[in-house]
Design a protein around this motif. Structure first.
Motif, short mmCIF file in Angstrom:
data_model
loop_
_atom_site.label_atom_id
_atom_site.label_comp_id
_atom_site.label_asym_id
_atom_site.label_seq_id
_atom_site.Cartn_x
_atom_site.Cartn_y
_atom_site.Cartn_z
N ASP A 96 0.85 -1.19 0.00
CA ASP A 96 0.00 0.00 0.00
C ASP A 96 0.89 1.24 0.00
O ASP A 96 1.89 1.28 0.72
CB ASP A 96 -0.90 0.05 1.24
CG ASP A 96 -2.08 -0.89 1.16
OD1 ASP A 96 -3.05 -0.54 0.49
OD2 ASP A 96 -2.01 -1.97 1.78
N ASP A 97 0.51 2.22 -0.78
CA ASP A 97 1.19 3.52 -0.78
C ASP A 97 0.13 4.56 -1.09
O ASP A 97 -0.14 4.87 -2.25
CB ASP A 97 2.33 3.54 -1.80
CG ASP A 97 3.27 4.72 -1.61
OD1 ASP A 97 2.77 5.83 -1.36
OD2 ASP A 97 4.49 4.53 -1.72
N ASP A 98 -0.46 5.08 -0.04
CA ASP A 98 -1.61 5.99 -0.20
C ASP A 98 -1.26 7.22 -1.03
O ASP A 98 -2.06 7.66 -1.86
CB ASP A 98 -2.15 6.41 1.16
CG ASP A 98 -2.75 5.25 1.94
OD1 ASP A 98 -3.10 4.24 1.31
OD2 ASP A 98 -2.85 5.36 3.18
N GLU A 99 -0.08 7.78 -0.81
CA GLU A 99 0.30 9.01 -1.49
C GLU A 99 0.37 8.81 -3.00
O GLU A 99 0.06 9.72 -3.77
CB GLU A 99 1.65 9.49 -0.96
CG GLU A 99 2.08 10.85 -1.45
CD GLU A 99 1.29 12.00 -0.82
OE1 GLU A 99 1.29 13.08 -1.42
OE2 GLU A 99 0.68 11.79 0.24
N GLY A 101 -1.39 6.41 -4.54
CA GLY A 101 -2.63 5.80 -5.00
C GLY A 101 -2.53 4.30 -5.19
O GLY A 101 -3.30 3.71 -5.96
N ASP A 103 -3.20 0.79 -3.70
CA ASP A 103 -4.09 0.28 -2.65
C ASP A 103 -4.21 -1.23 -2.75
O ASP A 103 -4.78 -1.75 -3.72
CB ASP A 103 -5.47 0.94 -2.78
CG ASP A 103 -6.44 0.48 -1.70
OD1 ASP A 103 -6.00 0.20 -0.58
OD2 ASP A 103 -7.65 0.41 -2.00
N GLN A 104 -3.65 -1.93 -1.74
CA GLN A 104 -3.83 -3.37 -1.61
C GLN A 104 -3.44 -4.13 -2.89
O GLN A 104 -4.20 -4.91 -3.44
CB GLN A 104 -5.28 -3.70 -1.25
CG GLN A 104 -5.72 -3.17 0.12
CD GLN A 104 -5.17 -4.01 1.26
OE1 GLN A 104 -5.47 -5.18 1.39
NE2 GLN A 104 -4.35 -3.38 2.09
N ASN A 141 6.89 10.12 1.07
CA ASN A 141 5.75 9.22 1.22
C ASN A 141 6.26 7.84 1.64
O ASN A 141 7.44 7.53 1.50
CB ASN A 141 4.87 9.16 -0.03
CG ASN A 141 5.60 8.61 -1.22
OD1 ASN A 141 6.57 9.19 -1.68
ND2 ASN A 141 5.13 7.49 -1.74
N THR A 158 7.19 -0.91 7.07
CA THR A 158 7.05 0.34 6.29
C THR A 158 8.44 0.87 5.94
O THR A 158 9.43 0.53 6.59
CB THR A 158 6.29 1.42 7.08
OG1 THR A 158 7.03 1.74 8.27
CG2 THR A 158 4.90 0.93 7.46
#
Length: 199
Positions: A96-99, A101, A103-104, A141, A158
């Motif tokens: 996952d890396d939200d910054e 985009g 996702d899973q 990020n 992480t």
């Protein structure tokens, strides 16, 4: 109390009521496999030169840098290096890396002892960040990786990646002139010779 294969055998003897000398015995085994905990590692790297050179970029010193251009913000490339550092297979590895985009996204399984898995923009397109250097300052990020074993036990790690967008160097100088040392003009002054001049 540790990783091992444990076998337990039960034995049931029996004898006849009519003839005690007539005996029978039956055995059955049960096997238990004790596995170690899942262990996964991740290194997120960044490239500011189109993927030619890569930096771990964990900071705070020696961060990779690129000049900020408001008319043409620089593109940035990222990649993940994921490794199974334990003694058991990882049946599922999710990033996952939200910054960015991400996702899973499944990038496993990864067997114990396998070579590290390098994931670049060819596998996950979001690792190419177009126009990412869009402001002056440090841009950071973090990627999160979950590794799961066959027992559904999870290990989470992480790793950050930080780069710096630096401003464009600029300097301005204005030279002023004065005939009396009181009033200053950036262009020119009128004076009758002989006259002092101040700068």
């Amino acid at each position: 109390d540790g990783p091992a294969d444990i076998t337990n055998i039960a034995t049931v003897p029996g004898e006849s009521d009519e003839n005690p000398a007539d005996t029978v015995s039956e055995t059955d085994s049960a096997n238990l496999i004790c596995i170690g905990p899942p262990l996964v590692s991740v290194e997120k790297q960044v490239s500011v030169d189109g993927g030619q050179n890569w930096d771990d970029a964990d900071g705070p010193d020696n961060l990779p840098s690129v000049v900020y251009d408001p008319d043409n913000p620089a593109d940035i490339y990222y990649r993940f290096i994921v490794e199974n550092v334990g003694t058991v297979d990882l049946v599922s590895v999710i990033v996952d890396d939200d910054e960015l985009g991400i996702d899973q996204v499944e990038v496993g399984p990864i067997a114990a002892g396998a070579d590290p898995v390098v994931i670049e923009s060819g596998e996950i397109s979001a690792l190419f960040a177009e126009g990412r250097c869009d402001t002056v300052g440090e841009i950071s990020n973090v990627v999160t990786v979950d590794g799961l074993s066959i027992t559904n036990t999870k290990h989470t790690v992480t790793d950050p990646a930080i780069f710096e967008c630096t401003g464009t160097p600029a300097i301005e100088i204005v030279k002023l002139v004065s005939s009396d040392g009181v009033s200053w003009d950036p262009f020119s002054v009128n004076a009758e010779p002989p006259s002092d001049a101040y700068y």
